[in-house]
Design an enzyme around this catalytic site. Sequence first.
Site, mmCIF file in Angstrom:
data_model
loop_
_atom_site.group_PDB
_atom_site.id
_atom_site.type_symbol
_atom_site.label_atom_id
_atom_site.label_comp_id
_atom_site.label_asym_id
_atom_site.label_seq_id
_atom_site.Cartn_x
_atom_site.Cartn_y
_atom_site.Cartn_z
ATOM 1 N N TYR A 1 9.044 4.810 16.435
ATOM 2 C CA TYR A 1 7.574 4.510 16.126
ATOM 3 C C TYR A 1 6.935 4.112 17.630
ATOM 4 C CZ TYR A 1 3.265 2.658 14.210
ATOM 5 O OH TYR A 1 1.924 2.427 13.811
ATOM 6 N N GLU B 1 -0.817 10.323 8.328
ATOM 7 C CA GLU B 1 0.393 9.575 8.560
ATOM 8 C C GLU B 1 0.261 9.455 10.086
ATOM 9 O OE1 GLU B 1 1.510 6.854 7.008
ATOM 10 O OE2 GLU B 1 2.155 8.438 5.447
ATOM 11 N N HIS B 2 0.631 8.490 10.739
ATOM 12 C CA HIS B 2 0.593 8.434 12.307
ATOM 13 C C HIS B 2 -0.394 8.775 12.793
ATOM 14 C CE1 HIS B 2 4.907 7.080 12.664
ATOM 15 N NE2 HIS B 2 5.088 7.929 11.660
ATOM 16 N N ASP C 1 -3.543 6.428 12.555
ATOM 17 C CA ASP C 1 -4.275 5.214 12.813
ATOM 18 C C ASP C 1 -4.194 4.727 14.202
ATOM 19 O OD1 ASP C 1 -1.504 4.322 12.590
ATOM 20 O OD2 ASP C 1 -2.066 2.513 11.174
ATOM 21 N N GLY D 1 8.849 0.655 3.156
ATOM 22 C CA GLY D 1 7.851 1.644 3.579
ATOM 23 C C GLY D 1 6.303 1.369 2.725
ATOM 24 N N ARG E 1 0.815 -1.323 0.171
ATOM 25 C CA ARG E 1 0.002 0.072 0.065
ATOM 26 C C ARG E 1 0.849 1.221 -0.004
ATOM 27 N NH1 ARG E 1 2.520 2.219 3.293
ATOM 28 N NH2 ARG E 1 2.780 1.976 5.367
ATOM 29 N N SER F 1 4.677 -1.651 2.830
ATOM 30 C CA SER F 1 3.728 -2.734 3.686
ATOM 31 C C SER F 1 4.161 -3.912 3.108
ATOM 32 C CB SER F 1 2.448 -2.233 3.626
ATOM 33 O OG SER F 1 2.246 -1.254 4.547
ATOM 34 N N SER F 2 5.283 -4.289 2.728
ATOM 35 C CA SER F 2 5.686 -5.596 2.207
ATOM 36 C C SER F 2 5.396 -6.632 3.207
ATOM 37 C CB SER F 2 7.071 -5.912 1.838
ATOM 38 O OG SER F 2 7.995 -5.388 2.809
ATOM 39 N N ASP G 1 -2.253 -0.665 7.468
ATOM 40 C CA ASP G 1 -1.388 -1.631 6.550
ATOM 41 C C ASP G 1 -2.370 -2.857 6.103
ATOM 42 O OD1 ASP G 1 0.383 0.319 6.663
ATOM 43 O OD2 ASP G 1 1.723 -0.905 7.778
#
Length: 376
Positions: free
Chosen positions: A213, A25-26, A28, A115, A19, A117-118, A163
């Site tokens: 994080y 951002e930050h 969720d 970055g 995705r 979301s693998s 993600d």
Amino acid sequence: MFVKCFGHPPRWKAAAPGRVNLIGEHTDYNEGFVLPMAIDRYTILAGDRNTKREVTLHSVTTGETANFSVRAPVQPGQPSWSNYVRGVVAGFQERGFKVSGFDAIIDSTVPFGGGVSSSAALEVATATLLEALTGQKLDPIEKALLCQKAEHAFAGVPCGIMDQFTSVLAQQDHALLLDCRSRKATPVRMTDSAITVLIINSNVRHKLVDGVYASRRKQCEEAARILKVTALRDATLPDLEAARAALDPVVFRRARHVITENERTLQAARFIQAGDWPKVGELMYASHASLRDDYQVSCLELDTIVDCAQSLGEPGGVIGCRMTGAGFGGCAVSLVRTSAVQTIGRKIQESYEHKTGTMPTIFSSRPGGGARMVKP
Ligand code: GLA
């Protein structure tokens, strides 16, 4: 490849996308709003049952093979990438679903560690394969939560829900406005062929990222506690101003990012719907500035990309640009005029390489669909 490893064709093939987050951002893990879309790049698990009550995984990307037993509750182990699969198998076991042994090949076009979301793509592809293997179809939200828990417990990353949610729920040709409290997803159409989503991978990932994080999450929780709200989603800028004296100045800035970012995300969804691209662009730049200055999760490389895009600006065909994902490396996302994609890509690449000595990887993506079974 499956035939080569296991001697017969696979019975199932599950695909789940990576995705890119357009904005939000930050937010969720503060029960706020995000606006991601799936990229048209997938992690694919081809698999079949075996008779051994053991899982054998072969990763085409790393060339490694992982083995673990499903006789008892699955535990974390080596190689580290196998934990995303182990965690999801454990989630199925916890729900009382009998997971038999299986063989699988993992292949992916989602850039690893970039970055986009693998890891969520691998978790969600695993869950999709396990739905076929166990015959137990999960509710999509429960599926995303199961995968998020795998990431928390087996990879040690206290991520939010964005993600995994996106990889499960994404819709072709749409971004998703996700309310991370109610878990409601509203599709936002993105079919204007004059606009292209460009993803610029800085190809750096600073070690700081995981520790920072977790510490940002704690600072947000502290702010919410002092503001006497369940989560920062519930706070407004006047609330924050009123509590300024009670807050550590750094915590104040973290909270200011979250509160303003939630507002920007809701506005961006409205402006995308209205096709008001210049307004969307302004919000993207403002989001980046807030992540850089208040939340402090950007880095020189990401700032370099955004500065270059911004200096090309509207006349150069750039609508907006910002860092995307957790930060400290990884990718930036830019909305650009389709007619200028090539020139913009070349200019960003030249300027980035010149300033950082690193080559970026740049690709574009239409909003892709969520996880699904494909023909084996
Ligand atoms: C990572 C996490 C997400 C989200 C972003 C920041 O990608 O996995 O849950 O918190 O960072 O927006």
